[in-house]
Design an enzyme around this catalytic site. Structure first.
Site, PDB file in Angstrom:
ATOM      1  N   THR A   1     -32.174 -52.383  14.195  1.00 60.35           N
ATOM      2  CA  THR A   1     -33.353 -53.071  14.709  1.00 60.35           C
ATOM      3  C   THR A   1     -32.976 -54.040  15.826  1.00 60.35           C
ATOM      4  OG1 THR A   1     -34.427 -52.929  12.545  1.00 60.35           O
ATOM      5  CG2 THR A   1     -35.277 -54.572  14.085  1.00 60.35           C
TER       6      THR A   1
ATOM      7  N   ALA B   1     -25.966 -54.818   8.701  1.00 58.21           N
ATOM      8  CA  ALA B   1     -25.858 -55.413   7.367  1.00 58.21           C
ATOM      9  C   ALA B   1     -24.683 -54.823   6.594  1.00 58.21           C
ATOM     10  CB  ALA B   1     -27.168 -55.181   6.609  1.00 58.21           C
TER      11      ALA B   1
ATOM     12  N   HIS C   1     -30.561 -42.847   8.867  1.00 58.18           N
ATOM     13  CA  HIS C   1     -29.914 -43.372   7.662  1.00 58.18           C
ATOM     14  C   HIS C   1     -28.684 -42.518   7.371  1.00 58.18           C
ATOM     15  CE1 HIS C   1     -34.210 -44.794   6.495  1.00 58.18           C
ATOM     16  NE2 HIS C   1     -33.663 -45.568   7.400  1.00 58.18           N
TER      17      HIS C   1
ATOM     18  N   THR D   1     -26.089 -27.764  15.686  1.00 59.51           N
ATOM     19  CA  THR D   1     -26.276 -26.587  14.844  1.00 59.51           C
ATOM     20  C   THR D   1     -24.946 -26.217  14.207  1.00 59.51           C
ATOM     21  OG1 THR D   1     -28.055 -25.750  16.249  1.00 59.51           O
ATOM     22  CG2 THR D   1     -26.984 -24.171  14.789  1.00 59.51           C
TER      23      THR D   1
ATOM     24  N   CYS E   1     -29.616 -46.226  12.554  1.00 58.78           N
ATOM     25  CA  CYS E   1     -30.850 -46.895  12.939  1.00 58.78           C
ATOM     26  C   CYS E   1     -30.664 -48.407  12.814  1.00 58.78           C
ATOM     27  CB  CYS E   1     -32.005 -46.430  12.051  1.00 58.78           C
ATOM     28  SG  CYS E   1     -33.578 -47.244  12.406  1.00 58.78           S
TER      29      CYS E   1
ATOM     30  N   PHE F   1     -36.105 -40.086  14.394  1.00 57.91           N
ATOM     31  CA  PHE F   1     -35.466 -39.697  15.643  1.00 57.91           C
ATOM     32  C   PHE F   1     -35.359 -38.170  15.686  1.00 57.91           C
ATOM     33  CE2 PHE F   1     -33.920 -43.785  14.147  1.00 57.91           C
ATOM     34  CZ  PHE F   1     -34.146 -44.612  15.241  1.00 57.91           C
TER      35      PHE F   1
ATOM     36  N   SER G   1     -36.785 -49.927  16.716  1.00 52.07           N
ATOM     37  CA  SER G   1     -35.648 -49.221  16.119  1.00 52.07           C
ATOM     38  C   SER G   1     -34.975 -48.347  17.168  1.00 52.07           C
ATOM     39  CB  SER G   1     -36.108 -48.348  14.953  1.00 52.07           C
ATOM     40  OG  SER G   1     -36.625 -49.125  13.899  1.00 52.07           O
TER      41      SER G   1
END
Length: 204
Positions: free
Chosen positions: A49, A68, A106, A151, A47, A2, A40
């Site tokens: 699914t 999960a 992640h 930033t 992220c 991404f 995704s």
């Protein structure tokens, strides 16, 4: 992958737990015909699914995603409930403009918002992350917070600040973030690799 450029703000309309997994139903303005099962999508930086897509709901489509145990343990997903708004971004495609920075989706940890200062047109946020992750944060570098590429302005130990412009505050969930809230944090992958390389002595 991404870019940290949010393209829609979705709304969680249902949360269902089954075993160690939670299934979230999210309303989005993404056109359903353009979303494939298995795609995704970053949800506030996480992220996830897509497991189903349908027309209708309060927006253009409804999607479901599963979270999960690992995701529930290290992100804010565990406390998401119906009505929560989440920053959404579709995965990067070849040829897309890289407007932010490379974001994997992640999440490393949950960062705490320790200060929010509303200025004339902008808002200054101060965040705190664990010491082992603070070493990946550098002034003028990039971080992903709740799926938004930001930033870094200043760094002080385990704390760092970011200045958000009016556009970001208006088109993401950041307008409602307040002191004491927790957000998903992902370190810049380049900073991670640089820190790893620095751990090894230079060869002769």
């Amino acid at each position: 992958m991404f870019t940290g450029i949010v393209t829609d703000v979705g709304e969680i309309v249902a949360v269902k737990a089954h075993g160690d997994v939670r299934t979230l139903t999210v309303a989005t303005d993404y056109e359903p015909d353009g979303i494939a099962v298995g795609a995704s999508i970053a949800h506030s930086g996480v992220c996830l699914t897509v497991t189903s897509v349908s027309h209708g709901g309060p927006k253009a489509s409804l999607i479901t995603v599963d979270a999960a145990p690992e995701t529930l343990a290290i992100t804010t997903v565990a406390v998401w409930t119906e009505g929560r708004r989440v920053n959404l971004e579709r995965s990067l495609r070849m040829g897309d403009e890289l407007g932010g920075h490379m974001v994997s989706g992640h999440v490393d940890c949950v960062a705490k918002v320790v200060e929010r200062e509303d200025l004339t047109d902008t808002a200054r946020f101060v965040f705190e992350v664990p010491e082992q992750l603070a070493r990946f944060v550098a002034a003028k570098g990039s971080v992903a917070l709740d799926g938004t590429s930001l930033t870094v302005n200043e760094v002080d130990g385990t704390r760092f600040s970011c200045l958000l412009i009016p556009h970001t505050l208006a088109v993401t969930t950041w307008g409602n973030v307040k002191t004491g809230d927790r957000v998903n944090f992902e370190a810049d992958v380049m900073a991670r690799y640089a820190a790893r390389l620095a751990e090894f002595p230079h060869s002769a």
